[in-house]
Design a protein around this motif. Structure first.
Motif, PDB file in Angstrom:
ATOM      1  N   SER A 151       0.740  -1.113  -0.011  1.00 24.37           N
ATOM      2  CA  SER A 151      -0.009  -0.110   0.031  1.00 24.37           C
ATOM      3  C   SER A 151       0.875   1.183  -0.117  1.00 24.37           C
ATOM      4  N   LYS A 177       2.708   1.490  -3.289  1.00 20.91           N
ATOM      5  CA  LYS A 177       1.871   2.048  -4.297  1.00 20.91           C
ATOM      6  C   LYS A 177       1.729   3.530  -4.469  1.00 20.91           C
ATOM      7  N   TYR A 178       1.445   3.948  -3.125  1.00 19.38           N
ATOM      8  CA  TYR A 178       1.329   5.460  -2.890  1.00 19.38           C
ATOM      9  C   TYR A 178       2.734   6.124  -3.695  1.00 19.38           C
ATOM     10  N   LEU A 194      -5.648  -3.317  -9.731  1.00 17.15           N
ATOM     11  CA  LEU A 194      -6.081  -2.341  -9.036  1.00 17.15           C
ATOM     12  C   LEU A 194      -7.287  -2.641  -8.052  1.00 17.15           C
ATOM     13  N   VAL A 250      -7.787  -1.391  -4.441  1.00 17.47           N
ATOM     14  CA  VAL A 250      -7.366  -0.224  -4.112  1.00 17.47           C
ATOM     15  C   VAL A 250      -8.236   0.270  -2.817  1.00 17.47           C
ATOM     16  N   THR A 252      -6.785  -1.346   0.316  1.00 18.78           N
ATOM     17  CA  THR A 252      -5.414  -0.668   0.952  1.00 18.78           C
ATOM     18  C   THR A 252      -5.385   0.805   1.372  1.00 18.78           C
ATOM     19  N   ASP A 253      -6.372   1.458   0.617  1.00 22.08           N
ATOM     20  CA  ASP A 253      -6.471   2.867   0.894  1.00 22.08           C
ATOM     21  C   ASP A 253      -6.885   3.098   2.291  1.00 22.08           C
TER      22      ASP A 253
END
Lengths: 247, 189
Positions: free
Chosen positions: B79, B82-83, B102, B105, B108-109
């Motif tokens: 996570s 990815k950021y 994806l 998303v 994990t956000d």
């Protein structure tokens, strides 16, 4: 009133009760000396944090070096393998393409589209950014896009386009239309992106080619694929393969 | 490997032994690099991102932002990674192609949205403090690090470092702080 030193101690070991927190906040406002001591300790905490972070980072670099030192033995055969695998798959592709060409006189446009279409990932907006500052329309639009809620993405990007008509908004709105099977709308927007000749222009060429293929506009597809190959920045190989299949 | 991962607790991570740091680094590395490869950054950039993600993950454990592990360590690293990749691509205006996953998303956000992703750089005052902190004796540096970074209580420091009683720890800490302040004053005036 609680001992000031104890208040600071509890603060830095995350043990302040609600009552103590209130005392603590009051003191920060009224007691200059207390505030000075607090700032000093807070700065110290930050300094130690950075020092420890640097030291962790150099440990990781050390771990990485240890791994690299053992890798070269393995890397050579792998590269060869990859080369052979690539050659083999190209041979297979060419073979299959030739077979396909010989066995079926008509091109299956829908299948070509399905084989090649993959939505473009969101590279514009990182959804993980802090939520409080970012309850924006833009964020919601990209969330809808990433979660394949096409209708909602179309609606939100359209709204966004009214106030913020940028290349990326047009591009992702076009993507949403493509995913939702609204080719005409997608083509109009992709043409707009192409005219700007910006960051997303090569990608727009690829997607407009796919869109033409899906709607069986062979000549237009060939023309845009050729432009994409000439440009060379994006999906050049895929475009060449696709062109072969169309010809 | 999955089993060793599952047994690692937040407490273990907080203690931060070098062996554990290495284990976590090595057992998630390949998975992470495979994952990152789809974004078409160079291998070197991917390794950088992995290391940065690791540091951020660790930092958020130490600062108490991460109070319990609600997912596997690799999920956290993915996570954050990815950021960082998005951030890098935005800065590079990098074009991506290839396969994308994806699907996670939303999940994990939530996981990392309270995390501190970009540490502030030090102020001039803090730089000065850093210099003097580095000139303190090893014992003082260790004690203050245990307290301010690792979040040990006085009692825990006593137990971990074999002090006779809490008062000894407290007075040692006060002495260290006093020395540090004196060093700064001597420098400033």
């Amino acid at each position: 009133m609680m001992d000031k030193e104890l208040l600071l101690y509890n603060y830095f070991s995350n043990q302040l009760t609600a009552e103590e927190q209130k005392q603590f906040d009051d003191l920060l406002k009224t007691d200059v000396e207390f505030k000075e001591q607090f700032d000093f300790e807070k700065n110290l905490k930050e300094v130690i944090r950075e020092k420890e972070t640097d030291s962790l980072k150099s440990k990781l670099i050390g771990f990485e070096k240890d791994i690299e030192d053992t890798v070269p033995v393995r890397e050579l055969p792998k590269r060869n393998y990859q080369k052979w695998a690539m050659a083999a798959s190209i041979a297979l592709l060419v073979g299959l393409g030739w077979l396909g060409y010989n066995n079926f006189s008509g091109t299956d446009y829908q299948e070509l589209y399905n084989d090649n279409f993959q939505e473009y990932p969101n590279t514009v907006y990182a959804i993980t950014r802090g939520t409080e500052t970012d309850s924006s329309l833009e964020r919601e639009a990209y969330v809808a896009y990433e979660t394949d809620d096409n209708a909602k993405a179309i609606q939100l990007f359209t709204e966004l386009k009214e106030t913020y008509d940028s290349e990326s908004v047009n591009f992702y709105l076009a993507q949403s239309y493509l995913k939702n099977n609204q080719l005409t709308e997608a083509n109009t927007l992709l043409s707009e992106v192409l005219e700007k000749e910006g960051e997303f222009a090569p990608q727009a060429l690829w997607y407009i080619s796919l869109s033409y293929i899906k709607s069986k506009q062979k000549e237009k597809a060939i023309k845009s694929l050729n432009l994409l190959i000439a440009d060379g920045r994006y999906k050049k190989n895929e475009a060449e393969v696709l062109l072969d299949e169309l010809d | 490997m999955e089993n060793t991962q599952a047994e690692i607790t937040l407490e273990d991570l907080r203690k931060g032994s070098d062996d554990l740091l290495r284990l976590v680094y090595e057992s998630n590395r390949q998975k992470f690099l495979n994952y990152a490869r789809r974004y078409n950054l160079s291998e070197e950039e991917n390794i950088d991102v992995y290391q940065d993600a690791y540091v951020i993950f660790y930092d958020n454990i130490m600062s108490g932002k991460l109070e319990s592990l609600s997912s596997s360590i690799s999920t956290y690293l993915f996570s954050i990674g990815k950021y960082l990749i998005f951030d890098k691509m935005r800065k590079n205006k990098k074009v991506v192609s290839g396969d994308f996953d994806l699907s996670r998303v939303g999940e994990t956000d939530e996981l990392v949205n309270t995390f501190e992703m970009e540490p502030q750089s030090l102020t001039t005052e803090q730089e000065l403090l850093k210099k003097h902190f580095g000139s303190l004796g090893d014992k003082c540096q260790e004690l203050l690090t245990l307290f301010y970074y690792r979040g040990f209580t006085i009692q825990e420091i006593m137990e971990a470092k074999n002090y006779n009683n809490e008062n000894v720890v407290k007075s040692a800490k006060s002495r260290c702080m006093k020395t540090l302040k004196e060093k700064i004053q001597a420098n400033t005036y």
